[in-house]
Design an enzyme around this catalytic site. Structure first.
Site, PDB file in Angstrom:
ATOM      1  CD  GLU A   1      10.069  -2.471   0.360  1.00 47.92           C
ATOM      2  OE1 GLU A   1      10.887  -1.991   1.161  1.00 47.92           O
ATOM      3  OE2 GLU A   1      10.379  -3.292  -0.529  1.00 47.92           O
TER       4      GLU A   1
ATOM      5  CG  HIS B   1       6.221  -7.186   7.579  1.00 51.38           C
ATOM      6  ND1 HIS B   1       5.315  -7.466   6.598  1.00 51.38           N
ATOM      7  CD2 HIS B   1       5.570  -7.347   8.757  1.00 51.38           C
ATOM      8  CE1 HIS B   1       4.158  -7.792   7.141  1.00 51.38           C
ATOM      9  NE2 HIS B   1       4.279  -7.720   8.452  1.00 51.38           N
TER      10      HIS B   1
END
Ligand code: PAF
Length: 288
Positions: free
Chosen positions: A35, A37
């Site tokens: 999450e 990234h």
């Protein structure tokens, strides 16, 4: 979503984006997307005409004995996640293309890389990061590039490199994304053996304790560091690499919390190296 695997194709696409005068957002990653990234990708998608994300496990930033072979690789899932986030192009070069035989050029930001992770992993780690990021910037030619605050030292080092080498790229540093219990998201979290998972929170808990002590008026960095380090070291299975209070601009250790400071740490548990940090000053912020 288009997948580009050759340097030539990436060069051509970057030239085409530039010819169209389109703004290009770039999210460099080593894959095993989480999450954190995806928050970078979503922001890049919102702020640019075209978003490129690279997936490349860069061998030169792993020092001997580190986890290059065990670094999580989840290519098919990464493609789905990046597509969901709205990424237009995934750049996925091979190490052979990125590092041709007889390559002998590297980029090193000299002073900012000496402490913290530069001390525990060696400056060679950051030499690997800045070299690959400079190469990726030349290939993708982004308008903006997005990095996470979890790797606070890396973000600062890249900001310095961009200024020093005159890259015309805006560096955007995005907030740390955490699991519900506070553990900072990291690709390496997948490698934490389940029996150690709860105790992996020790670093985060020490950082929060440091922040609470500052809120209560404790500004002496030596005393704060002692309390935080002792907390982490209560667990004999944890190997503490460092836990320091430094200036967020120079990364030099401070004696007192008179201004905003970066409290940054790294530790190993169950064979996995984790890092985390908090930015705080005498007036807060008191939560993140
Ligand atoms: O933060 C990372 O994942 C890597 O250090 C980066 C910036 C993609 C360079 O390999």
């Amino acid at each position: 979503m288009r997948i580009i695997e050759s340097l030539e194709e990436m060069h051509a696409e970057a030239a085409d984006i530039a010819a169209r005068r389109a703004e290009c957002g770039f999210v460099p990653t080593m894959g095993a997307l989480h999450e954190g990234h995806l928050s970078l990708m979503e922001r890049a998608v919102a702020e640019n005409d075209v978003t490129v994300a690279s997936v490349f496990v860069n061998p030169t930033q792993f020092m001997p004995g580190e986890d290059f072979d065990n670094y999580p690789r989840t290519w098919e899932e990464d493609l789905d996640a990046a597509e969901q986030a709205g990424v237009d192009i995934i750049f996925h070069p091979t190490a052979e293309q990125m590092y041709p035989p007889r390559a002998q050029t590297s980029v090193l930001v000299h002073t900012l890389t000496q402490g913290l992770c530069g001390m525990s992993r060696g400056q060679g780690h950051f030499r690997g990061v800045t070299t690959v990021v400079a190469k990726l910037f030349n290939l993708v030619r982004p308008t903006r590039a997005y990095f996470g605050q979890k790797d606070a030292q890396q973000a600062l080092v890249i900001q310095r490199m961009v200024i020093d080498l005159n890259f015309n790229i805006e560096i955007i540093v995005c907030p740390i994304v955490r699991e519900e219990d506070g553990l900072a998201l990291s690709s390496r979290n997948r490698n934490i053996p389940p029996e150690y998972r709860d105790r992996a929170l020790a670093l985060r808990e020490a950082l929060v304790r440091g922040r609470n002590l500052i809120r209560d008026g404790q500004y002496d960095a030596f005393q704060l560091t002692n309390v935080m380090q002792e907390m982490v070291l209560q667990d004999p299975d944890i190997e503490l690499d460092y836990l320091d209070i430094v200036s967020p601009e120079t990364l030099e250790e401070v004696e007192r919390v008179d201004d905003l400071v970066l409290i940054a740490g790294a530790m190993k548990i169950g064979g996995v190296r984790l890092i985390d940090n908090i930015l705080v000053g005498p007036d807060g912020p008191w939560s993140d």
